[in-house]
Design an enzyme around this catalytic site. Sequence first.
Site, PDB file in Angstrom:
ATOM      1  N   ASP A   9      -1.598  11.718   6.818  1.00 21.97           N
ATOM      2  CA  ASP A   9      -0.966  11.229   5.604  1.00 21.97           C
ATOM      3  C   ASP A   9      -0.716   9.737   5.841  1.00 21.97           C
ATOM      4  O   ASP A   9      -0.641   9.287   6.986  1.00 21.97           O
ATOM      5  CB  ASP A   9       0.357  11.974   5.412  1.00 21.97           C
ATOM      6  CG  ASP A   9       1.244  11.306   4.394  1.00 21.97           C
ATOM      7  OD1 ASP A   9       0.776  11.080   3.263  1.00 21.97           O
ATOM      8  OD2 ASP A   9       2.405  10.993   4.732  1.00 21.97           O
TER       9      ASP A   9
HETATM   10 MG    MG Z   1       4.075  10.845   3.310  1.00 25.13          MG
END
Ligand code: MG
Length: 227
Positions: A9
């Site tokens: 991410d």
């Molecule tokens: Mg994040």
Amino acid sequence: MNYDVIIFDADDTLFDYKKAEDFALTSVFEEFGVQSPDTDYVALYRTINQELWNDFEKGAISLAELRVERFSRLFAGTGLTIGAEEFSNRYLGYLGAGAYLIDGAVELVEELRSKVRLAIITNGIREVQLSRFSKAGVDHYFEHIIVSEDTGYQKPHIGIFDYAFNKLGITDPARVLIVGDSLTSDIQGGLNSGIDTCWYNPHNKPNATPVKPKFEIKQLSEVLTLL
Ligand SMILES: [Mg+2]
């Protein structure tokens, strides 16, 4: 080696999004002559922005509408007479310049790159995300940077993972690990797509959700112990 590919991410895992957003909001308010915006504007913006992202995830509005609507609502609510579209464009320019990395992020990807293939899956606006990653000087570590706007899906939807697996030529999901700070988007998305999951939880937040990551780490460098 347990993994061939590690998917990261971006925001609040490798990049400090809050810092970038603070910088962009402060800069754009200053540019438009709103002197020293008090925290109420910022807090109100964050509330409105979150509501609109929720609407976007439900398919209720488009990303193009979201970009401007969040400022239209902010100005309508505060009586500021500023053109929302122009303000939004300037804001996104500043946001795209906000290249703040999380401590240890560069050291980690530098260490990993000779061992595994690296990719990013991020929810967000394409031009903003790519600009930030490039300005931070780390985009070249990643074989693919997949932004939700390009795929038509958001994490945790399996559609964005399928898109990524296709790009990366992944045939064995068991050889893939996702590392991210969000249980509901990163870890849930990893579970949906059958890959291993690592929750980056630097502030020891309690997990009040039914989403169970395989691993949990407090520092990015701990990813090296999972290989
Ligand atoms: Mg994040």
